[in-house]
Scaffold this motif. Structure first.
Motif, PDB file in Angstrom:
ATOM      1  N   GLY A 213     -35.668 -23.752  13.118  1.00  0.00           N
ATOM      2  CA  GLY A 213     -35.268 -23.491  14.499  1.00  0.00           C
ATOM      3  C   GLY A 213     -34.117 -22.517  14.638  1.00  0.00           C
ATOM      4  O   GLY A 213     -34.104 -21.710  15.577  1.00  0.00           O
ATOM      5  N   PHE A 214     -33.145 -22.570  13.751  1.00  0.00           N
ATOM      6  CA  PHE A 214     -31.977 -21.694  13.901  1.00  0.00           C
ATOM      7  C   PHE A 214     -32.373 -20.230  13.770  1.00  0.00           C
ATOM      8  O   PHE A 214     -31.991 -19.402  14.608  1.00  0.00           O
ATOM      9  N   VAL A 215     -33.139 -19.884  12.756  1.00  0.00           N
ATOM     10  CA  VAL A 215     -33.518 -18.478  12.569  1.00  0.00           C
ATOM     11  C   VAL A 215     -34.432 -18.021  13.707  1.00  0.00           C
ATOM     12  O   VAL A 215     -34.318 -16.889  14.187  1.00  0.00           O
ATOM     13  N   ASN A 216     -35.289 -18.911  14.184  1.00  0.00           N
ATOM     14  CA  ASN A 216     -36.123 -18.566  15.341  1.00  0.00           C
ATOM     15  C   ASN A 216     -35.267 -18.360  16.591  1.00  0.00           C
ATOM     16  O   ASN A 216     -35.524 -17.444  17.383  1.00  0.00           O
TER      17      ASN A 216
ATOM     18  N   ALA B 293     -24.857  -6.406  13.601  1.00  0.00           N
ATOM     19  CA  ALA B 293     -24.894  -7.167  12.353  1.00  0.00           C
ATOM     20  C   ALA B 293     -26.291  -7.698  12.028  1.00  0.00           C
ATOM     21  O   ALA B 293     -26.659  -7.816  10.863  1.00  0.00           O
ATOM     22  N   PHE B 294     -27.036  -8.027  13.046  1.00  0.00           N
ATOM     23  CA  PHE B 294     -28.360  -8.633  12.840  1.00  0.00           C
ATOM     24  C   PHE B 294     -29.365  -7.517  12.587  1.00  0.00           C
ATOM     25  O   PHE B 294     -29.658  -6.717  13.479  1.00  0.00           O
ATOM     26  N   LYS B 295     -29.885  -7.457  11.368  1.00  0.00           N
ATOM     27  CA  LYS B 295     -30.664  -6.286  10.956  1.00  0.00           C
ATOM     28  C   LYS B 295     -32.170  -6.470  11.034  1.00  0.00           C
ATOM     29  O   LYS B 295     -32.909  -5.536  11.307  1.00  0.00           O
ATOM     30  N   ASP B 296     -32.646  -7.663  10.696  1.00  0.00           N
ATOM     31  CA  ASP B 296     -34.103  -7.819  10.620  1.00  0.00           C
ATOM     32  C   ASP B 296     -34.435  -9.314  10.612  1.00  0.00           C
ATOM     33  O   ASP B 296     -33.606 -10.146  10.244  1.00  0.00           O
ATOM     34  N   VAL B 297     -35.647  -9.614  10.993  1.00  0.00           N
ATOM     35  CA  VAL B 297     -36.081 -11.014  10.992  1.00  0.00           C
ATOM     36  C   VAL B 297     -37.576 -11.074  10.717  1.00  0.00           C
ATOM     37  O   VAL B 297     -38.322 -10.175  11.129  1.00  0.00           O
ATOM     38  N   LYS B 298     -38.002 -12.101  10.007  1.00  0.00           N
ATOM     39  CA  LYS B 298     -39.424 -12.292   9.737  1.00  0.00           C
ATOM     40  C   LYS B 298     -39.781 -13.758   9.993  1.00  0.00           C
ATOM     41  O   LYS B 298     -39.136 -14.659   9.454  1.00  0.00           O
ATOM     42  N   LEU B 299     -40.792 -13.961  10.801  1.00  0.00           N
ATOM     43  CA  LEU B 299     -41.243 -15.324  11.105  1.00  0.00           C
ATOM     44  C   LEU B 299     -42.652 -15.534  10.552  1.00  0.00           C
ATOM     45  O   LEU B 299     -43.473 -14.613  10.582  1.00  0.00           O
ATOM     46  N   THR B 300     -42.916 -16.745  10.076  1.00  0.00           N
ATOM     47  CA  THR B 300     -44.231 -17.062   9.513  1.00  0.00           C
ATOM     48  C   THR B 300     -44.706 -18.406  10.064  1.00  0.00           C
ATOM     49  O   THR B 300     -43.906 -19.334  10.206  1.00  0.00           O
TER      50      THR B 300
ATOM     51  N   MET C  25     -30.633 -15.297   5.587  1.00  0.00           N
ATOM     52  CA  MET C  25     -30.823 -16.702   5.959  1.00  0.00           C
ATOM     53  C   MET C  25     -32.314 -16.985   5.921  1.00  0.00           C
ATOM     54  O   MET C  25     -33.108 -16.151   6.388  1.00  0.00           O
ATOM     55  N   SER C  26     -32.691 -18.121   5.373  1.00  0.00           N
ATOM     56  CA  SER C  26     -34.119 -18.424   5.243  1.00  0.00           C
ATOM     57  C   SER C  26     -34.335 -19.922   5.409  1.00  0.00           C
ATOM     58  O   SER C  26     -33.626 -20.726   4.800  1.00  0.00           O
ATOM     59  N   ALA C  27     -35.311 -20.268   6.244  1.00  0.00           N
ATOM     60  CA  ALA C  27     -35.576 -21.687   6.503  1.00  0.00           C
ATOM     61  C   ALA C  27     -37.077 -21.924   6.605  1.00  0.00           C
ATOM     62  O   ALA C  27     -37.859 -20.999   6.821  1.00  0.00           O
ATOM     63  N   PHE C  28     -37.464 -23.187   6.476  1.00  0.00           N
ATOM     64  CA  PHE C  28     -38.880 -23.550   6.528  1.00  0.00           C
ATOM     65  C   PHE C  28     -38.964 -24.976   7.044  1.00  0.00           C
ATOM     66  O   PHE C  28     -37.991 -25.724   6.974  1.00  0.00           O
TER      67      PHE C  28
ATOM     68  N   ALA D  28     -38.983 -18.841   8.284  1.00  0.00           N
ATOM     69  CA  ALA D  28     -38.327 -17.732   8.971  1.00  0.00           C
ATOM     70  C   ALA D  28     -37.174 -17.251   8.116  1.00  0.00           C
ATOM     71  O   ALA D  28     -36.498 -18.053   7.476  1.00  0.00           O
ATOM     72  N   ALA D  29     -36.981 -15.945   8.110  1.00  0.00           N
ATOM     73  CA  ALA D  29     -35.842 -15.382   7.366  1.00  0.00           C
ATOM     74  C   ALA D  29     -35.270 -14.223   8.151  1.00  0.00           C
ATOM     75  O   ALA D  29     -35.987 -13.557   8.900  1.00  0.00           O
ATOM     76  N   CYS D  30     -33.958 -14.026   7.996  1.00  0.00           N
ATOM     77  CA  CYS D  30     -33.340 -12.887   8.682  1.00  0.00           C
ATOM     78  C   CYS D  30     -32.272 -12.277   7.780  1.00  0.00           C
ATOM     79  O   CYS D  30     -31.822 -12.895   6.817  1.00  0.00           O
ATOM     80  N   LEU D  31     -31.918 -11.058   8.133  1.00  0.00           N
ATOM     81  CA  LEU D  31     -30.963 -10.277   7.332  1.00  0.00           C
ATOM     82  C   LEU D  31     -29.793  -9.848   8.210  1.00  0.00           C
ATOM     83  O   LEU D  31     -30.005  -9.361   9.324  1.00  0.00           O
TER      84      LEU D  31
END
Lengths: 78, 317
Positions: free
Chosen positions: B110-113, B167-174, B299-302, B309-312
């Motif tokens: 939830g946090f990365v989302n 600061a927030f560069k990229d994010v990937k959700l799965t 940051m990466s969570a599942f 989800a992961a972000c950079l």
């Protein structure tokens, strides 16, 4: 040249921290070599990466002994 | 987007593995070797709303903003005793913010989302200052008669205040739909017409399958982020992973690479606090001055879904 069994044995030895001489086909991965359920998941993922294969859950569920593991590896690498 | 304030709050009651072994068929050795967890904090005299508010208030105070300067409130929560209204509505007044808000439930991811949503809202011009609160009480939906789930979880809350920045560069959700690996099913009120009434049951988890998918998908998310930003693992200063199980963290590290020191953990003392785990860890690292300007952070969570989800970040103050 190292066989599939040699490489598998080396990975089992490294993962479970047991001497290769103790890893014989009749040994149970769990009762004799001390693996817990997560050790086995980690080991199977390690083997998948090393040999570039993907096990089915049904196949890994049947693995109890080192011999079972060798058979699994033969099946997936032939 | 950048983070200008962090806060966290944990229930006062600390429960150790030895405490659990008094009524569960388990031991400190069993829990520690399989999970890395030594203790966790459980709600007892407080409720979830208290710790959510405490974490939020701390984050706002650190940010230097007044509550009325927060433009939007995003709350991540898997379950609490109120199905409605949302947790954001319940805590809004006590935080002192006057803005609108919404709840999301993307399990432990939830946090990365929420970060992705906040970034989108800022880019669309809907908000300038956003408060994210992740507040979780997973110990309230475990089966306390068996050890497989109940030893894993702890309650807690983490919060961040975000504002405009780079600061927030990229994010990937799965998302890979597979309910059966991990789920908590609540019973609803039966109607006179319902023919398929389902009684609720505590959290169900297929541990081995979850372990496997968590390691492989999180590693994949991180590697994708690194690749599309032309980065190697040694370019990253911190890999802040969801704190579910130390062996999952180790499994991801074995694939992604990098020394243990770049993979901080708090799971030893708090267990799995679901979506709150990363913001709690971030708050502690900020308090310890571990994060420097320019640090590259993944940051990466599942979690249940299956979702990951992961972000950079490239950190700015």
């Amino acid at each position: 040249m190292a066989t599939i069994q040699d490489k598998t044995k080396a990975l089992v030895s490294s993962k479970l921290k047991v001497a290769e001489s103790e890893i014989t086909e009749d040994k149970s991965l769990f009762n004799d070599l001390g693996a817990d359920s997560l050790d086995f998941v980690e080991l199977s993922m390690l083997l998948e990466r090393e040999f570039n294969v993907k096990f089915t859950e049904a196949d890994t569920a049947n693995v109890k002994t080192v011999g079972d593991l060798y058979q699994l590896m033969e099946k997936y690498t032939k | 987007m950048k983070i200008i304030g962090t806060g966290s709050a944990l229930p006062a009651l600390e429960v150790t593995n030895e405490d659990l072994a008094k009524f569960l068929d388990t031991s400190d050795e069993w829990i520690t070797t399989r999970t890395g967890i030594q203790a966790r904090h459980l709600l007892s005299t407080e409720d979830l709303y208290d710790i959510a508010v405490e974490a939020a208030n701390k984050a706002i105070k650190v940010s230097g903003l007044r509550p009325d300067q927060i433009d939007f409130l995003l709350v991540s929560n898997v379950a609490n005793r109120h199905v409605t209204p949302g947790l954001s509505c319940i805590i809004q007044k006590r935080i002192g913010v006057t803005c609108a808000g919404l709840d999301i439930n993307v399990a432990c991811a939830g946090f990365v989302n929420a970060l992705m949503l906040a970034d989108g809202m800022m880019k669309a011009g809907h908000a300038k200052n956003i408060l994210i609160v992740c507040a979780e009480e997973p110990t309230k939906y475990c089966n306390w008669k068996e050890r497989d789930c109940s030893v894993l979880f702890g309650d807690g809350a983490g919060a961040v205040v975000l504002t405009e920045g780079n600061a927030f560069k990229d994010v990937k959700l799965t998302m890979i739909s597979d309910r059966d690996v991990l789920y908590y099913e609540r019973g609803m009120e039966p109607t006179p017409f319902e023919e398929k009434y389902i009684v609720g049951q505590p959290l169900v988890m297929k541990g081995k399958e979850l372990f496997r998918v968590a390691v492989s998908e999180s590693a994949k998310d991180i590697q994708t982020l690194l690749k599309r930003n032309d980065l190697q693992h040694d370019d990253i200063d911190w890999f802040m992973l969801h704190q579910a199980n130390k062996r999952i963290i180790e499994g991801i590290r074995n694939i992604v690479g990098g020394p243990c020191a770049k993979y901080p953990t708090i799971i030893e003392k708090y267990g799995n606090t679901s979506s709150a785990s990363i913001p709690i860890m971030l708050d502690e690292m900020m308090a310890d001055n571990k994060i420097k300007a320019g640090d590259k952070i993944v940051m990466s969570a599942f979690g249940a879904g299956f979702v990951s989800a992961a972000c950079l970040w490239e950190w700015e103050f």
